[in-house]
Design a protein around this motif. Structure first.
Motif, PDB file in Angstrom:
ATOM      1  N   ALA B 126       0.842  -1.181  -0.056  1.00  0.00           N
ATOM      2  CA  ALA B 126      -0.027   0.000  -0.015  1.00  0.00           C
ATOM      3  C   ALA B 126       0.897   1.354   0.080  1.00  0.00           C
ATOM      4  O   ALA B 126       2.093   1.117   0.427  1.00  0.00           O
ATOM      5  CB  ALA B 126      -0.879  -0.099   1.352  1.00  0.00           C
ATOM      6  N   LEU B 127       0.321   2.257  -0.572  1.00  0.00           N
ATOM      7  CA  LEU B 127       1.188   3.813  -0.522  1.00  0.00           C
ATOM      8  C   LEU B 127       0.545   4.471   0.444  1.00  0.00           C
ATOM      9  O   LEU B 127      -0.791   5.090   0.286  1.00  0.00           O
ATOM     10  CB  LEU B 127       1.145   4.104  -2.128  1.00  0.00           C
ATOM     11  N   LEU B 128       1.098   4.882   1.556  1.00  0.00           N
ATOM     12  CA  LEU B 128       0.849   5.883   2.333  1.00  0.00           C
ATOM     13  C   LEU B 128       1.002   7.270   1.766  1.00  0.00           C
ATOM     14  O   LEU B 128       2.375   7.419   1.735  1.00  0.00           O
ATOM     15  CB  LEU B 128       1.233   5.636   3.821  1.00  0.00           C
ATOM     16  N   VAL B 129       0.241   8.129   1.778  1.00  0.00           N
ATOM     17  CA  VAL B 129       0.579   9.647   1.348  1.00  0.00           C
ATOM     18  C   VAL B 129       0.288  10.335   2.550  1.00  0.00           C
ATOM     19  O   VAL B 129      -0.651  10.589   2.942  1.00  0.00           O
ATOM     20  CB  VAL B 129      -0.295   9.899   0.030  1.00  0.00           C
ATOM     21  N   PHE B 130       1.636  11.112   2.958  1.00  0.00           N
ATOM     22  CA  PHE B 130       1.411  12.166   4.185  1.00  0.00           C
ATOM     23  C   PHE B 130       1.620  13.514   3.827  1.00  0.00           C
ATOM     24  O   PHE B 130       2.339  13.462   2.772  1.00  0.00           O
ATOM     25  CB  PHE B 130       2.803  11.493   5.224  1.00  0.00           C
ATOM     26  N   ASN B 131       1.101  14.354   4.610  1.00  0.00           N
ATOM     27  CA  ASN B 131       1.592  15.738   4.448  1.00  0.00           C
ATOM     28  C   ASN B 131       2.891  15.820   5.384  1.00  0.00           C
ATOM     29  O   ASN B 131       3.455  15.069   6.232  1.00  0.00           O
ATOM     30  CB  ASN B 131       0.628  16.653   5.052  1.00  0.00           C
ATOM     31  N   HIS B 132       3.990  16.978   4.890  1.00  0.00           N
ATOM     32  CA  HIS B 132       5.158  16.920   5.396  1.00  0.00           C
ATOM     33  C   HIS B 132       5.209  18.284   6.073  1.00  0.00           C
ATOM     34  O   HIS B 132       4.989  19.358   5.216  1.00  0.00           O
ATOM     35  CB  HIS B 132       6.038  16.741   4.307  1.00  0.00           C
ATOM     36  N   SER B 133       5.750  18.307   7.170  1.00  0.00           N
ATOM     37  CA  SER B 133       5.978  19.670   7.982  1.00  0.00           C
ATOM     38  C   SER B 133       7.045  19.439   9.037  1.00  0.00           C
ATOM     39  O   SER B 133       7.239  18.289   9.398  1.00  0.00           O
ATOM     40  CB  SER B 133       4.454  19.912   8.527  1.00  0.00           C
ATOM     41  N   GLY B 134       7.142  20.560   9.764  1.00  0.00           N
ATOM     42  CA  GLY B 134       8.109  20.620  10.930  1.00  0.00           C
ATOM     43  C   GLY B 134       9.400  20.808  10.830  1.00  0.00           C
ATOM     44  O   GLY B 134      10.160  20.678  11.698  1.00  0.00           O
ATOM     45  N   THR B 135      10.069  21.320   9.510  1.00  0.00           N
ATOM     46  CA  THR B 135      11.357  21.684   9.278  1.00  0.00           C
ATOM     47  C   THR B 135      12.564  20.607   9.772  1.00  0.00           C
ATOM     48  O   THR B 135      13.380  20.580   8.542  1.00  0.00           O
ATOM     49  CB  THR B 135      11.671  22.713  10.448  1.00  0.00           C
ATOM     50  N   ILE B 136      12.357  19.930  10.603  1.00  0.00           N
ATOM     51  CA  ILE B 136      13.074  18.473  10.450  1.00  0.00           C
ATOM     52  C   ILE B 136      12.195  17.325  10.482  1.00  0.00           C
ATOM     53  O   ILE B 136      11.137  17.185  11.091  1.00  0.00           O
ATOM     54  CB  ILE B 136      13.710  18.532  11.905  1.00  0.00           C
ATOM     55  N   PRO B 137      12.647  16.390   9.429  1.00  0.00           N
ATOM     56  CA  PRO B 137      11.485  15.250   9.385  1.00  0.00           C
ATOM     57  C   PRO B 137      11.140  14.447  10.436  1.00  0.00           C
ATOM     58  O   PRO B 137      11.129  13.254  10.307  1.00  0.00           O
ATOM     59  CB  PRO B 137      12.040  14.330   8.125  1.00  0.00           C
ATOM     60  N   LEU B 138      10.849  14.914  11.580  1.00  0.00           N
ATOM     61  CA  LEU B 138      10.338  14.271  12.731  1.00  0.00           C
ATOM     62  C   LEU B 138       8.981  13.652  12.559  1.00  0.00           C
ATOM     63  O   LEU B 138       8.787  12.395  12.906  1.00  0.00           O
ATOM     64  CB  LEU B 138      10.382  14.799  14.013  1.00  0.00           C
ATOM     65  N   ASP B 139       8.335  14.050  11.391  1.00  0.00           N
ATOM     66  CA  ASP B 139       6.924  13.693  11.177  1.00  0.00           C
ATOM     67  C   ASP B 139       6.995  12.369  10.540  1.00  0.00           C
ATOM     68  O   ASP B 139       6.340  11.329  10.507  1.00  0.00           O
ATOM     69  CB  ASP B 139       6.203  14.700  10.360  1.00  0.00           C
ATOM     70  N   ALA B 140       8.237  12.118   9.847  1.00  0.00           N
ATOM     71  CA  ALA B 140       8.361  11.088   9.083  1.00  0.00           C
ATOM     72  C   ALA B 140       8.458   9.740  10.134  1.00  0.00           C
ATOM     73  O   ALA B 140       8.148   8.850   9.964  1.00  0.00           O
ATOM     74  CB  ALA B 140       9.357  11.133   7.841  1.00  0.00           C
ATOM     75  N   LEU B 141       9.521   9.934  11.057  1.00  0.00           N
ATOM     76  CA  LEU B 141       9.759   9.165  12.061  1.00  0.00           C
ATOM     77  C   LEU B 141       8.702   8.738  12.900  1.00  0.00           C
ATOM     78  O   LEU B 141       8.334   7.451  12.894  1.00  0.00           O
ATOM     79  CB  LEU B 141      10.986   9.763  13.008  1.00  0.00           C
TER      80      LEU B 141
END
Lengths: 345, 336
Positions: B126-141
């Motif tokens: 499955a492909l999960l599509v996220f919004n990206h924010s926060g200057t440093i990619p902590l959101d990805a982690l």
């Protein structure tokens, strides 16, 4: 029409020599001729059997004469080296690779009897960097990491091979792109690198490495010669190791150095004739290179018997590499201390 | 059978002892008594002694204590005895070391709440599509932790080439299962049946000024849609609320960014004013929502028609934007 008279180049090397022995013991071939500027290693020469060795330089026009007079129909070009064992004269190797291939292919084009060509190439031709995909398939573009290195030679060689294919579409061409060869008897920059007691690596990077056992490499070249398997194929063992993992498995000491320092360390090691740290190698050590071998398994019909990990372990054992640091012993004493402390509590 | 045999023996022996004690006799008696009893049945005694370690082992094996597990981990690390997949994903390291550390940040610092866990497929790609924010990619982690908590599976994010150029960051990203955002890698992962996370806004999203928070940026070239269409896997739109406020980016020192080779050099109310202290993310309360999957296998879309691909990309983008606004309207405050 099956192959009948085979010419193998680069039989002075480990892989070429063994291939000559294998093909020489195959009764399906009428004649098997090996050429190189140096004779095969003594333990290979002793087992040559029906195979013949001709001391000839593929850069010399004589090679055309051998091909036409011996009525060669299959040429196996195994003399190209992208990973010379030690520091050698750059110019000499480039000439052997590029000019030698040009001469050999020119001779093949001339001789109407030649109907098959097998070329040993390297997976390094894909180049690697922070912008390259994790896994390369055969369709990936070829990007040499530096315009003058051995890898650039390999890309050039493949260019000549494609040129020959265009001019002589009747010749069936198999190109095998090998990942780093490894095995107890292999002497390349990779095997020398892991044999160093202290292995310099690039600080902050941990490359993925994929290896192919020399026995698998030999089988692929042999199979390509015996059967008709035209096309370009990546050849590598299943799975990958990270550089740090491989160093620990071999019981070596990893020495991460800033990238800027490595070329000078490389110069020292080069000067001491130990191992060659070219720009191409550094690129490999920084980003690593992994290839997709689906086509080898499906179309070529060969499944490597050694995985990357098994091949590496075989090299470590076969070479008799004694661990400088025994990770197992360290962790054992550590666990003894920890368990004793836990029991006391 | 061997395991079970000694137990009744013990009960019996203990029982005898207790009886004797209960009878009020001298305390010395039970010991010889027990000895005599076991000596009189010599064969079972032998069996009992042999069986003991087996019983203990059987009890320990299913649930090794943390120390044993930690020692095993250290042993594997020191001897290089672990598996890495072709992308460089080191599952043992991720599960034993990286995720537990991130989970502290996830539970205690950002107090992440997830919604729509059931929208993550239990198996298959499955492909999960996220919004990206926060200057440093902590959101990805944090998204990785959320996916692991919700489905027990590992999210394989696609990251920018800058990540793999940076020392330490690049190998770390590979070890936790991330790879380069390119079609070849995306399709390979999807075809292997992995959950692939993408952040199509890229640097435009993560580096946007605080004033345009929660406004989705342009979705790159829509390559992620093409990858999902070719692999026939569903697209799961996902919204992360709370990451925008961890480092409110109010300025950008361009010359410094150029010098360091970074896309931007952020200025927040606390950074670089407070130095390293200013680099601590604000403890905002996060909400991560996994939306309804968009099925691509049933879609009548030609992958080679860029217009159609863009349409799907825009559709996904609008869904995520809607989810963001809905979550924003619902949340009580930035920090609670």
């Amino acid at each position: 029409m099956p192959s009948n008279i085979v010419l193998v180049t680069g039989v002075g090397g480990e892989l070429g020599g063994k291939l000559l022995v294998r093909l020489g013991s195959n009764p399906d071939f009428e004649r098997v001729i090996g050429v190189d500027t140096v004779p095969p290693p003594p333990r290979v020469a002793a087992r040559l059997g029906r195979a013949e060795f001709v001391r000839a330089d593929i850069r010399n026009p004589l090679i055309a004469k051998i091909i036409s007079t011996a009525r060669v129909d299959t040429v196996v070009h195994a003399s190209t080296t992208a990973h010379p064992a030690g520091p050698a004269r750059r110019g000499a190797i480039k000439e052997m690779n590029v000019i030698g291939t040009m001469r050999l292919l020119a001779a093949c084009q001339r001789s109407l009897l030649v109907r098959k060509l097998v070329v040993k190439s390297t997976a390094a031709v894909y180049g690697t960097g922070s912008r390259s995909p994790a896994v390369f398939d055969e369709e990936a573009p070829l990007r040499p990491p530096s315009p003058t290195g051995y890898v650039a030679d390999a890309v050039e060689v493949e260019g000549y091979v494609r040129g020959l294919q265009r001019r002589r579409p009747d010749i069936e061409v198999t190109v095998a792109r090998f990942t780093n060869l490894i095995g107890p008897q292999v002497d390349t920059v990779t095997t020398r690198y892991f044999a160093l007691p202290v292995v310099p690596t690039i600080l902050g990077y941990d490359a993925r490495i994929q290896l192919v056992h020399s026995a698998d490499a030999l089988s692929v070249l042999e199979l390509a010669t015996v059967a008709d398997k035209p096309g370009v194929f990546n050849v590598g063992g299943d799975g990958v190791l990270t550089l740090s993992q491989a160093i620990r498995r071999a019981g070596r000491v990893e020495l991460p150095l800033p990238k800027g320092l490595l070329p000078s360390i490389g110069k020292v090691l080069r000067g001491a004739k130990v191992v060659d740290f070219s720009h191409d190698r550094l690129q490999m050590l920084q980003h690593g290179l992994v290839v997709d071998t689906t086509r080898l398994k499906r179309e070529f019909g060969y499944v490597p018997r050694w995985s990357t990990l098994e091949a590496f372990d075989d090299y470590v054992q076969g070479r008799g590499l004694r661990p400088v640091v025994d990770g197992g012993a360290v962790s054992e004493s550590l666990s003894r201390v920890a368990l004793a402390a836990a029991r006391r509590r | 059978m061997v395991d079970r045999d000694p137990a009744p023996d013990f009960v019996r022996a203990g029982g005898t002892g207790a009886d004797v004690l209960g009878a009020g006799s001298a305390q010395v008696i039970p010991l010889p008594g027990r000895e005599r009893q076991s000596r009189s049945v010599a064969e079972p005694h032998d069996a009992e002694v042999l069986a003991m370690p087996a019983v203990r082992k059987a009890r320990i094996e299913p649930e090794p204590d943390p120390l044993t597990r930690a020692l095993e981990f250290v042993h594997n690390r020191l001897t290089g005895n672990y598996d890495v997949d072709e992308f460089g994903f080191d599952e043992e390291l991720t599960e034993s070391l990286v995720l537990p550390v991130l989970r502290v940040l996830y539970d205690k610092w950002f107090r992440v709440t997830t919604y729509g866990d059931e929208n993550l497929p239990a198996d298959g790609g499955a492909l999960l599509v996220f919004n990206h924010s926060g200057t440093i990619p902590l959101d990805a982690l944090m998204a990785s932790v959320a996916v692991h908590e919700a489905s027990g599976r590992h999210a394989r994010h696609l990251a920018a080439d800058l990540v793999f150029k940076l020392p330490f960051v690049g190998p770390f990203a590979r070890k936790v299962g991330h790879t380069l955002a390119c079609n070849a890698d995306a399709e390979r992962l999807l075809n292997d049946g992995e959950l692939v996370g993408v952040f199509p806004e890229g640097f435009k999203g993560i580096g946007k000024p605080f004033s345009s928070r929660y406004k989705l940026q342009r979705f790159g070239r829509g390559g992620f849609v093409a990858a999902a269409l070719r692999s026939g896997v569903p697209i799961v739109p996902c919204a992360i609320v709370g990451a925008e406020e961890i480092y409110p980016k109010i300025g950008d020192i361009k010359p410094l960014a150029r010098l360091l080779g970074l896309p931007y050099f952020p200025v927040t109310p606390l950074f670089p004013l407070l130095g390293p202290l200013g680099a601590i993310p604000l403890p905002t309360k996060w909400h991560i929502e996994f939306g309804d999957p968009v099925r691509t296998d049933a879609m009548q879309v030609d992958v080679d028609d860029p217009m159609a691909v863009f349409t799907v990309a825009d559709q996904v983008r609008e869904t995520i934007q809607r989810m963001l606004y809905a979550r924003l309207a619902e949340r009580g405050g930035v920090f609670r």
